[in-house]
Design an enzyme around this catalytic site. Structure first.
Site: not given
Ligand code: NAP
Length: 256
Positions: A91, A160
């Site tokens: 994730n 991305y």
């Molecule tokens: P988020 O709230 O920013 O959570 C992502 C988490 O991953 C954060 O805790 C972040 O830590 C951690 N992270 C970042 N870089 C990392 C690394 N190198 N190693 C380990 N952990 C790391 O984002 P989210 O929206 O939940 O996203 C989760 C996934 O869903 C991602 O793959 C994203 O691309 C995907 N996604 C999200 C959406 C959306 O609309 N939100 C849509 C489609 C797909 P830090 O906060 O310390 O950086």
């Protein structure tokens, strides 16, 4: 009541925030013992604490998924202390929103950073847990995106979109190769989910969010909890004959 994931040991990367945190909590509610991994140790620990506070089972470890050797060390440590992992959720992900025509240095940095986390990170963690997943006939759930199929201008970087297309390709390739070992590999394609990842866009560009929502049949943004059901489905035996698939949880965005 028996949960859908009793006896499973699950790893969730990026489990300290947003979608990963919600999946970790959901898996624990279904009876899995969850290892919450995140680059931010405190955030991972907070998710694990929320799980144990609700009488679930969880541990947390700091892991930056870009560090390949550290991924191997953490996999060995989890295997030795918790047991062999049977569910892996890739994730952890980042986004930057510079166009390809933006400042050269910024574009190069975006490309390197996004590929390092979103694509190489998925490789690093999956490879590190491969033998445990084969031994348990496990399940891998990769977090893709609408952008596993198209570019969405919210605005967004080509890095991305490319990384999320890559996540879907990786999902299909591993499903093809690991099916004979009983390992199932699927993805989820979230739509616009309210998390810290898009906090800035939501705060500064309401018109753009509205345009996005006008194209979304369900007419609302998603919440992290909207991804939990698909994530449980793909990890449990209800999806025993599902592999190489992507479950879209996007309010219908990609369908119209
Ligand atoms: P988020 O709230 O920013 O959570 C992502 C988490 O991953 C954060 O805790 C972040 O830590 C951690 N992270 C970042 N870089 C990392 C690394 N190198 N190693 C380990 N952990 C790391 O984002 P989210 O929206 O939940 O996203 C989760 C996934 O869903 C991602 O793959 C994203 O691309 C995907 N996604 C999200 C959406 C959306 O609309 N939100 C849509 C489609 C797909 P830090 O906060 O310390 O950086």
């Amino acid at each position: 009541m028996t949960g859908l994931l009793e006896q499973h040991i699950a790893v969730v990367t990026g489990g300290g925030s947003g979608i990963g945190r919600a999946i970790a909590l959901g898996y624990a509610r279904e009876g899995a013992h969850v290892a919450v991994l995140d680059a931010d140790a405190d955030a991972a620990a907070a998710t694990a604490k929320a799980i144990t506070g609700a009488r679930g089972e969880a541990s947390s470890l700091q892991l930056d998924v870009t560090e390949r050797e550290k991924c191997r060390e953490v996999a060995t440590q989890i295997g030795a202390t918790m047991g062999k992992v049977s569910i892996l959720v890739n994730n952890a992900g980042i986004n930057r929103r510079n166009a390809f025509t933006a400042d050269r240095e910024a574009v190069i940095k975006d490309w390197q950073d996004i590929m390092a986390v979103n694509l190489n990170g998925v490789f690093n963690v999956t490879h590190a847990f491969l033998e445990q997943l084969r031994a348990t006939r496990g399940r891998i759930v990769n977090i893709g995106s609408i952008q596993s199929f198209m570019h969405v201008r919210t605005p967004n970087s080509p890095a991305y979109t490319t990384s999320k297309h890559g996540v879907l390709g990786f999902t299909r390739a591993l499903a093809a190769e690991l099916g004979k070992d009983g390992v199932r590999v699927n993805a989820i394609g979230p739509g616009f989910i309210e998390t810290p990842l898009n906090e800035k866009v939501r705060a500064t560009n309401p018109d753009l969010v509205k345009m996005f929502m006008d194209h979304t049949p369900l007419g609302r943004t998603g919440k992290p909890e909207d991804i939990v059901g698909p994530a449980i489905f793909l990890a449990c035996d209800l999806s025993a004959y599902v592999t190489g698939s992507i479950v879209m949880a996007d309010g219908g965005y990609r369908s119209i």
